[in-house]
Design a protein around this motif. Structure first.
Motif, PDB file in Angstrom:
ATOM      1  N   VAL A  30       0.874  -1.176   0.000  1.00 19.82           N
ATOM      2  CA  VAL A  30       0.000   0.000   0.000  1.00 19.82           C
ATOM      3  C   VAL A  30       0.906   1.219   0.000  1.00 19.82           C
ATOM      4  N   SER A  31       0.808   2.034  -1.047  1.00 16.63           N
ATOM      5  CA  SER A  31       1.703   3.184  -1.174  1.00 16.63           C
ATOM      6  C   SER A  31       1.034   4.299  -1.957  1.00 16.63           C
ATOM      7  N   GLY A  32       1.416   5.520  -1.634  1.00 16.23           N
ATOM      8  CA  GLY A  32       0.947   6.670  -2.389  1.00 16.23           C
ATOM      9  C   GLY A  32       1.900   7.048  -3.513  1.00 16.23           C
ATOM     10  N   ASN A  33       2.993   6.290  -3.669  1.00 14.42           N
ATOM     11  CA  ASN A  33       4.021   6.611  -4.659  1.00 14.42           C
ATOM     12  C   ASN A  33       3.924   5.698  -5.877  1.00 14.42           C
ATOM     13  N   PRO A  34       3.610   6.244  -7.058  1.00 12.27           N
ATOM     14  CA  PRO A  34       3.503   5.400  -8.255  1.00 12.27           C
ATOM     15  C   PRO A  34       4.745   4.569  -8.540  1.00 12.27           C
ATOM     16  N   PHE A  35       5.947   5.143  -8.346  1.00 14.51           N
ATOM     17  CA  PHE A  35       7.171   4.372  -8.631  1.00 14.51           C
ATOM     18  C   PHE A  35       7.268   3.149  -7.736  1.00 14.51           C
ATOM     19  N   ASP A  36       6.773   3.266  -6.510  1.00 11.53           N
ATOM     20  CA  ASP A  36       6.777   2.164  -5.546  1.00 11.53           C
ATOM     21  C   ASP A  36       5.794   1.073  -5.980  1.00 11.53           C
ATOM     22  N   ILE A  37       4.640   1.515  -6.457  1.00 17.55           N
ATOM     23  CA  ILE A  37       3.614   0.579  -6.939  1.00 17.55           C
ATOM     24  C   ILE A  37       4.147  -0.243  -8.108  1.00 17.55           C
ATOM     25  N   VAL A  38       4.734   0.432  -9.094  1.00 16.42           N
ATOM     26  CA  VAL A  38       5.265  -0.261 -10.281  1.00 16.42           C
ATOM     27  C   VAL A  38       6.412  -1.196  -9.872  1.00 16.42           C
ATOM     28  N   GLY A  39       7.231  -0.755  -8.913  1.00 20.75           N
ATOM     29  CA  GLY A  39       8.323  -1.600  -8.434  1.00 20.75           C
ATOM     30  C   GLY A  39       7.823  -2.883  -7.814  1.00 20.75           C
ATOM     31  N   ALA A  40       6.772  -2.780  -6.991  1.00 15.71           N
ATOM     32  CA  ALA A  40       6.207  -3.971  -6.358  1.00 15.71           C
ATOM     33  C   ALA A  40       5.582  -4.902  -7.385  1.00 15.71           C
ATOM     34  N   ARG A  41       4.868  -4.323  -8.345  1.00 16.90           N
ATOM     35  CA  ARG A  41       4.225  -5.130  -9.381  1.00 16.90           C
ATOM     36  C   ARG A  41       5.262  -5.857 -10.245  1.00 16.90           C
ATOM     37  N   SER A  42       6.435  -5.242 -10.409  1.00 18.09           N
ATOM     38  CA  SER A  42       7.461  -5.843 -11.264  1.00 18.09           C
ATOM     39  C   SER A  42       8.032  -7.126 -10.698  1.00 18.09           C
ATOM     40  N   VAL A  43       7.860  -7.346  -9.377  1.00 16.87           N
ATOM     41  CA  VAL A  43       8.323  -8.610  -8.788  1.00 16.87           C
ATOM     42  C   VAL A  43       7.160  -9.548  -8.506  1.00 16.87           C
ATOM     43  N   GLY A  44       5.964  -9.180  -8.972  1.00 14.75           N
ATOM     44  CA  GLY A  44       4.815 -10.070  -8.856  1.00 14.75           C
ATOM     45  C   GLY A  44       3.898  -9.827  -7.677  1.00 14.75           C
ATOM     46  N   MET A  45       4.162  -8.751  -6.906  1.00 15.55           N
ATOM     47  CA  MET A  45       3.298  -8.425  -5.771  1.00 15.55           C
ATOM     48  C   MET A  45       2.003  -7.780  -6.250  1.00 15.55           C
ATOM     49  N   GLN A  46       1.004  -7.758  -5.372  1.00 14.66           N
ATOM     50  CA  GLN A  46      -0.202  -6.953  -5.586  1.00 14.66           C
ATOM     51  C   GLN A  46       0.061  -5.565  -4.998  1.00 14.66           C
ATOM     52  N   ALA A  47      -0.657  -4.566  -5.488  1.00 10.69           N
ATOM     53  CA  ALA A  47      -0.399  -3.211  -4.996  1.00 10.69           C
ATOM     54  C   ALA A  47      -1.657  -2.364  -5.012  1.00 10.69           C
ATOM     55  N   ALA A  48      -1.861  -1.636  -3.902  1.00  8.64           N
ATOM     56  CA  ALA A  48      -2.971  -0.689  -3.791  1.00  8.64           C
ATOM     57  C   ALA A  48      -2.378   0.717  -3.783  1.00  8.64           C
ATOM     58  N   TRP A  49      -2.703   1.487  -4.806  1.00 12.04           N
ATOM     59  CA  TRP A  49      -2.201   2.858  -4.886  1.00 12.04           C
ATOM     60  C   TRP A  49      -3.158   3.797  -4.157  1.00 12.04           C
ATOM     61  N   VAL A  50      -2.614   4.573  -3.220  1.00 13.25           N
ATOM     62  CA  VAL A  50      -3.416   5.526  -2.454  1.00 13.25           C
ATOM     63  C   VAL A  50      -3.435   6.858  -3.197  1.00 13.25           C
ATOM     64  N   ASP A  51      -4.621   7.219  -3.696  1.00 14.52           N
ATOM     65  CA  ASP A  51      -4.813   8.469  -4.438  1.00 14.52           C
ATOM     66  C   ASP A  51      -5.716   9.380  -3.610  1.00 14.52           C
TER      67      ASP A  51
END
Length: 253
Positions: free
Chosen positions: A184-205
């Motif tokens: 769970v992160s408000g940072n898009p770069f963090d979200i894409v980084g997590a997704r790149s290793v196969g994690m799920q990600a919730a972007w806080v907008d």
């Protein structure tokens, strides 16, 4: 009905759980509101830029040092100065940041949900993150919700280096099961980084464009591993959204 499947959630700290707005207010006492907002925005921009540049050069310095240097860069860029003593007091202000309003309700849900394991996952140093969590007036009362405070210090790299997310997966016992772990992160770069290793990600907008694809404008996901699994309006929305997604999709997709 809430899912009984195990859910592992890692929360980014600065800008997701804790707000740096109070630091901008301190800067305003010196420079006025408009100038302070500009300096605070530059400080954050350089703080992140420095971590990415360090990653690219395969170098590492603690996040506290990067935060200090990026503040000085922001001040110089803005043609203003502060004493070393006041810069030190701004750095110490990281120990008493407030939470966003949606954070306490979200953590309360976790405290009454035995199937959710929560962690803090940050670029900060061990001591910086521990102080921020345990001394924050709003977050300290919820500190027991977190099973562990996981930082990049041991890895000596910064988000979004894959090593950082793999370190997280190892710490939570899911090295071979990335799809069961949520960031769970408000940072898009963090979200894409997590997704790149196969994690799920919730972007806080929190700006309000969270409906559908609304506020997501980062295009790196189209070149890497995609954007967020879900888009939410805060931490409370993230916890509820993740539970609903797991209920609908199973623990992984």
């Amino acid at each position: 009905m809430a899912s009984t499947s195990e859910i592992v959630i890692a929360f980014d700290l600065y800008g997701t759980l804790l707000s740096t707005e109070s630091i901008a207010k301190e800067l305003a006492s010196h420079f006025g509101d408009e100038k302070a907002q500009s300096i605070a925005a530059l400080w954050r921009r350089f703080q992140l830029e420095y971590t990415w540049r360090m990653n690219s050069m395969d170098l590492y310095k603690p996040f506290s040092e990067i935060t200090n240097a990026s503040l000085k860069h922001a001040l110089a860029e803005s043609s203003v100065t502060l004493s070393e003593e006041y810069i030190g007091s701004l750095m110490k202000a990281y120990d008493s940041l407030g939470t966003f309003p949606d954070v306490p309700p979200g953590l309360k849900i976790i405290s009454s949900s035995p199937n959710i394991s929560a962690y803090v996952f940050s670029n900060g140093t061990d001591s910086m993150v521990s102080s921020s969590v345990k001394k924050s007036p709003a977050l300290s009362s919820h500190a027991s919700v977190f099973k562990d405070l996981i930082t990049v210090e041991e890895v000596r790299a910064y988000k979004p280096d894959p090593k950082v997310y793999q370190h997280l997966l190892k710490k939570v016992g899911k090295e071979k099961d990335a799809g069961r772990v949520w960031l769970v992160s408000g940072n898009p770069f963090d979200i894409v980084g997590a997704r790149s290793v196969g994690m799920q990600a919730a972007w806080v907008d929190r700006k309000g464009g969270h409906h559908g694809e609304g506020g997501w404008t980062d295009q790196l996901g189209t070149l890497a591993a995609g954007g967020p699994t879900i888009i939410v309006d805060g931490v409370e929305g993230a916890v509820e959204g993740i539970r609903n997604w797991v209920e609908d999709n199973g623990s992984r997709k």
